[in-house]
Motif scaffolding. Sequence first.
Motif, PDB file in Angstrom:
ATOM      1  N   ALA A 120      -1.770   5.484   9.650  1.00 32.19           N
ATOM      2  CA  ALA A 120      -2.126   4.173   9.095  1.00 32.19           C
ATOM      3  C   ALA A 120      -2.779   4.334   7.729  1.00 32.19           C
ATOM      4  O   ALA A 120      -2.505   3.579   6.781  1.00 32.19           O
ATOM      5  N   ASP A 121      -3.641   5.353   7.636  1.00 31.16           N
ATOM      6  CA  ASP A 121      -4.286   5.574   6.338  1.00 31.16           C
ATOM      7  C   ASP A 121      -3.265   5.899   5.279  1.00 31.16           C
ATOM      8  O   ASP A 121      -3.375   5.466   4.127  1.00 31.16           O
ATOM      9  N   LYS A 122      -2.239   6.672   5.678  1.00 26.26           N
ATOM     10  CA  LYS A 122      -1.241   7.042   4.678  1.00 26.26           C
ATOM     11  C   LYS A 122      -0.507   5.810   4.178  1.00 26.26           C
ATOM     12  O   LYS A 122      -0.226   5.680   2.991  1.00 26.26           O
ATOM     13  N   LEU A 123      -0.204   4.862   5.090  1.00 27.91           N
ATOM     14  CA  LEU A 123       0.459   3.635   4.643  1.00 27.91           C
ATOM     15  C   LEU A 123      -0.377   2.943   3.578  1.00 27.91           C
ATOM     16  O   LEU A 123       0.117   2.536   2.515  1.00 27.91           O
ATOM     17  N   ASN A 124      -1.668   2.851   3.894  1.00 29.61           N
ATOM     18  CA  ASN A 124      -2.548   2.183   2.955  1.00 29.61           C
ATOM     19  C   ASN A 124      -2.616   2.938   1.628  1.00 29.61           C
ATOM     20  O   ASN A 124      -2.606   2.335   0.551  1.00 29.61           O
ATOM     21  N   GLU A 125      -2.717   4.270   1.742  1.00 29.24           N
ATOM     22  CA  GLU A 125      -2.785   5.093   0.530  1.00 29.24           C
ATOM     23  C   GLU A 125      -1.579   4.860  -0.355  1.00 29.24           C
ATOM     24  O   GLU A 125      -1.689   4.758  -1.573  1.00 29.24           O
TER      25      GLU A 125
END
Lengths: 241, 161
Positions: A120-125
């Motif tokens: 999920a963090d990667k999507l946001n990143e």
Amino acid sequence: LNHRFPLFASGSLKSSGPIGAGLVQASRSLQTSSQSLAPVPPLPEYGGKVRHGLIPEEFFQLLYPKTGVTGPYMLGTGLLVYLLSKEIYIINHETIAAITIGTIIVYGVKKFGPSVAAFADKLNEDKMAKAQEAKDVAMSSLTQAIENEKKEQWRVEGRAMLFDAKRNNVAMLLETNYRERLHMVTNEVKRRLDYQIALQHLNRRMQQEHMINWVEKNVIGSITPQQRVIHKCFSDHLSND
Amino acid sequence: MAGRRAALKAIDWLAFAERVPPNQRGMFNALKTRTDAISAKLASLPETPAAIDWSYYRSAVAKAGMVDEFEKKFKALQIPEPVDTQTSNINAQEAEANKSAVAYIEASKARVATYEQELEKFKNMIPFDQMTIDDLNEAFPETKLDKVKYPYWPHKPIANL
């Protein structure tokens, strides 16, 4: 309205644990003017610390001075035993179901939690990286545009040189024309004078030639037949020798 | 001969060439070749013509008084300067160019002001990882979802996802 609700405000330790958080919540919801907190402090990235997923750390800190490290655990154990023995909480089928489902849930979260969080963090990143790139491109193109405008202004300043060059050209052309006129006048006068001199020379020469021819003709005409015979005898005589 | 030698202004062709924008380079080169041709022609002509040797002609020409008459008329001759018809045109052109240049610089400065304003806006933005969606909509109005036109999620045409 943009309500920001950090669930357990990590900064406000003055008031006591859970109740204090509620108070902070209440006071924040009453702040309606948008000017008092500008520039808005960034949201805390992690919520308040909890132990065993349930009990906030502030509770343990609260009891530490009086009962030491094991205090809250003894409290918890005593409470549990009291509830069970006095049958305030009755063990039934739901209890077994709750225990098994709870175990599975906890196991699942502990095992797969970090990877899901990372995904999920990667999507946001990625989203943020795209936005950041767009912003960088915009800023660099703006600075470039400003530079170009300044350069064009500098170019425009040189416009006087063009007109100076033109005026110079005109002046040079005029000067050239003037000099050509001077030269033409001088040459024409010289030519006229030279013509007079040449004419005189021609006259003299023609007179001379005419006179020579006339003298020659007269001399030859005046040679009498006698003189011619004598001349012939002389030449025969000389040639015979 | 008062206005004859209007002083030629020295032109720094290198600096001039720097200021020419690339799309006008052809015109600049044409101007330079023309100017070079004109100045070469000027340099090839000597400033004053060779003096006429009157004493030689006086002794050589037999006709009495002819040389003296020529000499007198020659010395009295005033050669008219060529009339300058173009400098006023050039000055008019220059005035016009100055006007349009001033207007252009004004417009350019206005453009620079808008660019600098936008640059300031970008510089003063909070970093993306501290923004909420509302902040993003303030900073970039084009990201705002039109909830009136598209009342159902995702509030934009599916093709734009």
